[in-house]
Motif scaffolding. Structure first.
Motif, short mmCIF file in Angstrom:
data_model
loop_
_atom_site.label_atom_id
_atom_site.label_comp_id
_atom_site.label_asym_id
_atom_site.label_seq_id
_atom_site.Cartn_x
_atom_site.Cartn_y
_atom_site.Cartn_z
N ALA A 76 0.69 -1.33 0.02
CA ALA A 76 -0.17 0.18 -0.19
C ALA A 76 0.77 1.35 -0.11
O ALA A 76 0.46 2.26 -0.66
CB ALA A 76 -0.78 -0.09 1.23
N ALA A 77 2.09 1.13 0.70
CA ALA A 77 2.80 2.39 0.56
C ALA A 77 3.22 2.77 -0.67
O ALA A 77 3.71 4.08 -0.73
CB ALA A 77 4.11 2.06 1.51
N LEU A 78 3.27 1.89 -1.74
CA LEU A 78 3.77 2.46 -3.24
C LEU A 78 2.55 3.26 -3.72
O LEU A 78 2.87 4.07 -4.79
CB LEU A 78 3.96 1.23 -3.90
N LYS A 79 1.55 3.24 -3.25
CA LYS A 79 0.33 3.80 -3.73
C LYS A 79 0.09 3.36 -5.14
O LYS A 79 -0.25 4.77 -6.03
CB LYS A 79 0.54 5.30 -3.41
N LEU A 80 0.01 2.54 -5.65
CA LEU A 80 0.22 2.06 -7.18
C LEU A 80 -1.22 2.59 -7.62
O LEU A 80 -1.31 2.94 -8.92
CB LEU A 80 0.43 0.63 -7.45
N LYS A 81 -2.33 2.18 -7.01
CA LYS A 81 -3.61 2.47 -7.44
C LYS A 81 -3.76 3.95 -7.77
O LYS A 81 -4.28 4.38 -8.96
CB LYS A 81 -4.69 1.86 -6.48
N LYS A 82 -3.55 5.02 -7.04
CA LYS A 82 -3.58 6.18 -6.91
C LYS A 82 -2.67 6.82 -8.29
O LYS A 82 -3.19 7.57 -8.91
CB LYS A 82 -3.27 6.74 -5.54
N ARG A 83 -1.54 6.40 -8.29
CA ARG A 83 -0.30 6.64 -9.04
C ARG A 83 -1.16 6.29 -10.82
O ARG A 83 -0.78 7.07 -11.58
CB ARG A 83 0.94 6.11 -9.00
N ILE A 84 -1.62 5.10 -10.74
CA ILE A 84 -2.05 4.64 -12.22
C ILE A 84 -3.16 5.42 -12.39
O ILE A 84 -3.27 5.92 -13.55
CB ILE A 84 -2.40 3.04 -12.08
N LYS A 85 -4.22 5.82 -11.44
CA LYS A 85 -5.03 6.66 -11.94
C LYS A 85 -4.77 8.30 -12.28
O LYS A 85 -5.03 8.53 -13.39
CB LYS A 85 -6.17 6.90 -10.68
N ARG A 86 -3.90 8.51 -11.64
CA ARG A 86 -3.14 9.84 -11.72
C ARG A 86 -2.59 9.91 -13.48
O ARG A 86 -2.64 10.70 -14.24
CB ARG A 86 -1.98 10.33 -10.96
N PHE A 87 -1.95 8.71 -13.61
CA PHE A 87 -1.25 8.61 -15.08
C PHE A 87 -2.23 8.79 -16.16
O PHE A 87 -2.12 9.29 -16.94
CB PHE A 87 -0.43 7.23 -15.05
N ALA A 88 -3.30 7.89 -15.94
CA ALA A 88 -4.60 8.08 -16.82
C ALA A 88 -4.97 9.09 -17.01
O ALA A 88 -5.40 9.89 -18.22
CB ALA A 88 -5.59 6.77 -16.57
N LEU A 89 -5.35 10.19 -16.10
CA LEU A 89 -6.05 11.10 -16.11
C LEU A 89 -4.90 12.28 -16.72
O LEU A 89 -5.37 13.00 -17.59
CB LEU A 89 -6.26 11.99 -14.63
N ASP A 90 -3.75 12.29 -16.05
CA ASP A 90 -2.55 13.29 -17.01
C ASP A 90 -2.42 12.99 -18.47
O ASP A 90 -2.21 13.71 -19.11
CB ASP A 90 -1.35 13.00 -16.05
N ASN A 91 -2.84 11.51 -18.89
CA ASN A 91 -2.73 11.22 -20.23
C ASN A 91 -3.91 11.28 -21.17
O ASN A 91 -3.81 10.60 -21.96
CB ASN A 91 -1.95 10.08 -20.31
N GLU A 92 -4.95 11.38 -20.44
CA GLU A 92 -6.13 11.64 -21.10
C GLU A 92 -6.60 10.15 -21.76
O GLU A 92 -7.18 9.92 -22.71
CB GLU A 92 -6.31 12.69 -22.16
N LEU A 93 -6.50 9.07 -20.87
CA LEU A 93 -6.60 7.79 -21.25
C LEU A 93 -8.18 7.35 -20.62
O LEU A 93 -8.41 7.60 -19.29
CB LEU A 93 -5.70 6.85 -20.81
N ASP A 94 -8.94 6.93 -21.43
CA ASP A 94 -10.26 6.34 -20.92
C ASP A 94 -10.18 5.23 -20.38
O ASP A 94 -11.02 4.52 -19.56
CB ASP A 94 -11.42 6.23 -22.21
N HIS A 95 -9.22 4.35 -20.84
CA HIS A 95 -9.15 2.88 -20.57
C HIS A 95 -7.51 2.78 -20.51
O HIS A 95 -6.80 2.79 -21.34
CB HIS A 95 -9.67 2.03 -21.67
#
Length: 115
Positions: A76-95
């Protein structure tokens, strides 16, 4: 997809390879264990990537892919889910093809180690 260079484990080093250029835990953070780190065992290097295993890009570019489930818990300390969501938002990815990302990462990790 660009993948960072793999950090190879050092024989007699920690149980899992770590990057030397990343800072350690910040003051006040709990690292999960108060015990001293174990010396671990050296990693075995495989005989090489099996010849019957195709490259990940070849498989992922096929129209129809037979898939299997891979269940893994991550720290959990790596916060991978949060970082993945941020990546998708920053790169305007729907999926975001999570399975494909995991496939490439694990395939490169295993191939580097000769498996």
């Amino acid at each position: 997809m660009a993948v960072r260079p793999t950090v190879l484990p050092v024989a007699g080093g920690t149980a899992f390879p770590v990057r030397a250029d990343t800072p350690g835990p910040q003051h006040g953070q709990h690292t999960g264990s108060d015990a001293t780190p174990s010396s671990g065992t050296s990693w075995e290097h495989g005989a090489g990537r099996p010849k019957d295993i195709p490259e990940a890009a070849v498989v992922l570019n096929q129209r129809i892919i037979a898939r299997e489930s891979l269940d893994a818990s991550v720290p959990a300390a790596l916060k991978l889910k949060k970082r993945i969501k941020r990546f998708a938002l920053d790169n305007e990815l729907d999926h975001l093809p999570m399975g494909d990302i995991v496939s490439v990462a694990l395939d490169e990790w295993l191939t580097t180690r000769g498996f």
